[in-house]
Design a protein around this motif. Structure first.
Motif, PDB file in Angstrom:
ATOM      1  N   MET A 125       0.852  -1.199   0.000  1.00 41.98           N
ATOM      2  CA  MET A 125       0.000   0.000   0.000  1.00 41.98           C
ATOM      3  C   MET A 125       0.884   1.243   0.000  1.00 41.98           C
ATOM      4  SD  MET A 125      -3.137   1.071  -0.013  1.00 41.98           S
ATOM      5  CE  MET A 125      -4.105   2.527   0.338  1.00 41.98           C
ATOM      6  N   SER A 126       0.534   2.222  -0.781  1.00 49.99           N
ATOM      7  CA  SER A 126       1.287   3.458  -0.852  1.00 49.99           C
ATOM      8  C   SER A 126       1.256   4.183   0.487  1.00 49.99           C
ATOM      9  CB  SER A 126       0.697   4.359  -1.944  1.00 49.99           C
ATOM     10  OG  SER A 126       1.268   5.634  -1.888  1.00 49.99           O
ATOM     11  N   SER A 127       2.396   4.826   0.832  1.00 49.54           N
ATOM     12  CA  SER A 127       2.488   5.580   2.079  1.00 49.54           C
ATOM     13  C   SER A 127       2.313   7.077   1.836  1.00 49.54           C
ATOM     14  CB  SER A 127       3.838   5.310   2.748  1.00 49.54           C
ATOM     15  OG  SER A 127       4.900   5.683   1.872  1.00 49.54           O
ATOM     16  N   LEU A 128       1.753   7.430   0.727  1.00 49.34           N
ATOM     17  CA  LEU A 128       1.538   8.829   0.366  1.00 49.34           C
ATOM     18  C   LEU A 128       0.762   9.552   1.462  1.00 49.34           C
ATOM     19  CD1 LEU A 128       1.846  10.854  -2.089  1.00 49.34           C
ATOM     20  CD2 LEU A 128      -0.479  10.187  -2.698  1.00 49.34           C
ATOM     21  N   THR A 129       1.233  10.742   1.873  1.00 46.78           N
ATOM     22  CA  THR A 129       0.530  11.556   2.873  1.00 46.78           C
ATOM     23  C   THR A 129      -0.257  12.656   2.186  1.00 46.78           C
ATOM     24  OG1 THR A 129       2.345  13.148   3.140  1.00 46.78           O
ATOM     25  CG2 THR A 129       2.431  11.116   4.473  1.00 46.78           C
ATOM     26  N   TRP A 130      -1.175  13.260   2.971  1.00 42.59           N
ATOM     27  CA  TRP A 130      -1.957  14.314   2.335  1.00 42.59           C
ATOM     28  C   TRP A 130      -1.091  15.527   2.048  1.00 42.59           C
ATOM     29  CZ3 TRP A 130      -2.294  19.122   4.472  1.00 42.59           C
ATOM     30  CH2 TRP A 130      -2.160  19.272   5.838  1.00 42.59           C
ATOM     31  N   GLN A 131      -0.023  15.722   2.853  1.00 39.17           N
ATOM     32  CA  GLN A 131       0.873  16.842   2.595  1.00 39.17           C
ATOM     33  C   GLN A 131       1.623  16.623   1.275  1.00 39.17           C
ATOM     34  OE1 GLN A 131       0.699  15.090   5.400  1.00 39.17           O
ATOM     35  NE2 GLN A 131       0.823  16.381   7.240  1.00 39.17           N
ATOM     36  N   GLN A 132       2.061  15.384   1.025  1.00 46.13           N
ATOM     37  CA  GLN A 132       2.753  15.081  -0.229  1.00 46.13           C
ATOM     38  C   GLN A 132       1.819  15.214  -1.423  1.00 46.13           C
ATOM     39  OE1 GLN A 132       4.035  11.162   0.933  1.00 46.13           O
ATOM     40  NE2 GLN A 132       6.188  11.811   1.149  1.00 46.13           N
ATOM     41  N   LEU A 133       0.595  14.789  -1.244  1.00 47.29           N
ATOM     42  CA  LEU A 133      -0.373  14.922  -2.330  1.00 47.29           C
ATOM     43  C   LEU A 133      -0.648  16.384  -2.630  1.00 47.29           C
ATOM     44  CD1 LEU A 133      -2.396  13.706  -4.319  1.00 47.29           C
ATOM     45  CD2 LEU A 133      -4.066  13.599  -2.452  1.00 47.29           C
ATOM     46  N   ARG A 134      -0.753  17.184  -1.570  1.00 44.44           N
ATOM     47  CA  ARG A 134      -1.001  18.620  -1.763  1.00 44.44           C
ATOM     48  C   ARG A 134       0.134  19.289  -2.501  1.00 44.44           C
ATOM     49  NH1 ARG A 134      -0.191  21.709   3.613  1.00 44.44           N
ATOM     50  NH2 ARG A 134       1.923  21.038   3.019  1.00 44.44           N
ATOM     51  N   ASP A 135       1.360  18.916  -2.157  1.00 41.90           N
ATOM     52  CA  ASP A 135       2.525  19.610  -2.705  1.00 41.90           C
ATOM     53  C   ASP A 135       3.023  18.997  -4.015  1.00 41.90           C
ATOM     54  OD1 ASP A 135       2.412  21.190  -0.446  1.00 41.90           O
ATOM     55  OD2 ASP A 135       3.883  19.977   0.668  1.00 41.90           O
TER      56      ASP A 135
END
Length: 620
Positions: free
Chosen positions: A1-11
């Motif tokens: 599962m991807s560990s993408l955070t909402w901060q990374q998605l935003r930026d």
């Protein structure tokens, strides 16, 4: 599962992903250009100027280099498509996340690293009269999340007891924002993980040798990219539209979009009527490698025969490219279709059908399949026709169209041949007619001339398909002339019923061609002549009995006066069995400028729009 955070998605800078995709696309294009240079300049020039073992070895290495560049082009194109797809799919969750964050900022809510949201105290508890405290809303993602916010707030716990409405007006707003953040992040993680698995596949080992196994891996890579994109790209291809609409669709795409379709779906684009010839040729040369890889890994006589046909088509493409270096009059070869459906599909043109004023499409018949015999003999027929037509008009192209399943002979011995019953039925011809008409409609849609001269050619059982195509609504699209060769009948009794006018129907029928003299089914069964044998066995019996009328297997004899077509002169040809060349030797010579130059010249004259040059022959 991807560990993408909402901060990374935003930026995340999606534009940089698009730039990366464009860079991979540029590498793919460079490899394509290098492949063309190797094929055209180096390999061809070396082949024609040097004759030695060293030169042969060099040519062999250059061919391997050519295949390497082809593979690089394919794999880099797939990477470009995957990265572009990732950027496109992340755009929606990123937009939804940013909208949710903007709403939280407008309400002065605090968004934590885990996506939960603090909201302030507000409102009054009607039971206690005390102010309602603030709390924390935890995002809920998935289809089972509740659509509204009922219950009694337990501040800080996120628990909602059913039945009562939370009196804090901020709770519902905060919960909605938290849910939107959670859902956007869930979708982005799923997309990120899916494409990460796909891109992990698109890796080549150091010192890679490009061979059949490598191309088999490339086919698996292509399928992985398709699955990652959820076949979204394929759904955008107008499969249910007319060839003219497909041409309009293709013309309206950007170069990048076209490259993505070619990288992910060469098998679809390459076989789609209405797509320009150069594009189909590019896609199908890749399809050819993928199919060679597929059948290289399969056992059995059928797979061996199919592989032989595919490899010989590849060989013919290479020979054609080399021949054009020394003789520019040699018509260029285009692979307009290739597939493993049924007994095989292959459409090969000599001359560009989009730029030529005269274009013919020849339908082969009895016993034809995608095998070595087809790749050598049927392609030669199209080639010889193009060469002959170009003597009258250089703007001429000739095509062999194997877009259906002709009846198969089931063996090569005379006994099996003469007892074959599969050719009895018109079903295969009638099933293939709509595909042929679609192809002809596509020729008209992509041709640069406002009203190109199109000739439909049917040989053997292929003439029955041409006849069936004329009986569909509107007839054969764009056809000006029809040529019938070695025909067992076309399903109609008069040339005038073929939709182009009887003066535009031309027939070649050798006197010793048994297929063009098969008795009618009624004659074959009368008096027990047929007795369960095939039509060719019936021919021998009926020939002895002297059938004496104009009816043959599929209707009126096209070479008869009653049919009303123009019969041109052909050689009588060898006699079946008696002359020691097999059961149907005269049936195969109509296109052959060595064995029947007059017939070949007559066919070419019609294709070039010069029927005035025909030499005529009396009707039967």
């Amino acid at each position: 599962m991807s560990s993408l955070t909402w901060q990374q998605l935003r930026d995340l800078k999606l534009g940089e992903l698009d730039e990366a995709a464009d860079s991979w696309g540029a590498v793919s294009r460079h490899a394509d250009a290098a492949e063309e240079r190797v094929t055209g300049d180096m390999s061809g020039a070396l082949s024609k100027t040097q004759e030695s073992e060293a030169a042969e070895a060099a040519v062999k290495r250059l061919k391997q280099l050519n295949r390497n560049y082809d593979y690089i082009k394919t794999e880099c194109g797939l990477i470009r498509t995957a990265v572009s797809g990732l950027a496109a799919e992340l755009a929606s969750p990123q937009r939804r996340l940013k909208e949710a964050l903007a709403d939280a900022d407008a309400q002065s809510y605090t968004v934590h690293e885990n996506g939960s949201i603090d909201y302030p105290a507000s409102g009054k508890n009607e039971l206690t009269g005390q102010p309602v405290p603030g709390g924390t809303a935890v995002g809920r993602s998935g289809l089972n999340a509740p659509a509204n916010n009922h219950g009694l707030l337990n501040p800080g716990s996120g628990y909602q007891a059913p039945g009562l409405i939370n009196p804090n007006p901020h709770h519902a707003k905060a919960q909605d924002i938290a849910d939107r953040i959670a859902n956007a992040l869930r979708d982005a993680r799923e997309t990120d993980g899916r494409y990460q698995r796909t891109l992990d596949r698109l890796k080549a080992a150091p010192g890679l040798t490009v061979d059949a196994k490598t191309w088999a891996d490339a086919a698996a890579d292509m399928e992985a990219v398709r699955e990652a994109a959820g076949d979204q790209i394929k759904r955008e291809i107008p499969l249910d539209k007319s060839p003219a609409d497909r041409k309009k669709w293709w013309d309206g795409l950007t170069d990048v979009q076209r490259e993505e379709y070619l990288a992910s779906y060469p098998d679809v684009i390459g076989n789609l009527d209405g797509i320009p010839a150069l594009t189909r040729d590019e896609a199908n040369r890749e399809n050819l490698q993928l199919l060679i890889a597929k059948f290289s890994g399969e056992d059995g006589e059928a797979a061996k025969a199919r592989l032989g046909g595919l490899k010989e088509i590849q060989n013919q493409l290479e020979l054609n490219a080399a021949a054009r270096l020394t003789d520019r009059r040699e018509p260029p070869m285009y692979l307009l279709g290739i597939a493993d459906e049924g007994t095989g599909r292959a459409i090969v043109a000599y001359g560009n059908p989009d730029t030529s004023r005269n274009v013919s499409a020849y339908v082969p018949g009895l016993g034809t399949a995608l095998d070595d015999d087809f790749a050598r003999n049927d392609l030669k027929r199209a080639h010889d026709t193009a060469v002959g037509a170009r003597k009258h008009d250089a703007s001429s192209a000739s095509i062999v169209w194997l877009g259906y399943d002709p009846p198969q002979l089931g063996g090569v011995d005379a006994e099996t041949l003469l007892s074959n019953t599969d050719v009895m039925s018109a079903d295969r011809a009638e099933r293939g007619a709509s595909a042929y008409n679609s192809f002809m409609r596509g020729l008209g849609a992509t041709n640069n001339h406002g009203d190109p001269h199109l000739t439909a050619i049917g040989h053997s059982y292929g003439s029955r398909l041409v006849g069936a195509a004329t009986q569909e609504g509107g007839g054969i699209p764009g056809a000006d002339d029809i040529v019938l060769l070695g025909s067992p009948g076309v399903g109609v009794d008069k040339a005038a019923d073929l939709g182009v006018g009887k003066d535009h129907v031309f027939v070649g029928a050798a006197e010793n061609d048994p297929v063009s003299k098969l008795p009618s089914k009624q004659e074959a069964t009368a008096g027990g002549v047929f007795m369960g044998g095939g039509p060719l066995l019936s021919y021998l019996a009926a020939d002895i009995a002297d059938q004496g009328d104009d009816d043959i297997w599929f209707g009126k004899d096209p070479a008869s006066e009653a049919f009303g077509a123009s019969r041109f002169k052909v050689d009588d040809g060898p006699r079946p069995l008696i002359d020691g060349e097999g059961a149907t030797p005269a049936h195969s010579n109509y296109f052959n400028p060595e064995k029947d130059p007059e017939s070949a010249a007559n066919v070419a004259a019609v294709v070039a729009g010069r029927p005035d040059l025909l030499t005529s022959q009396e009707h039967r």
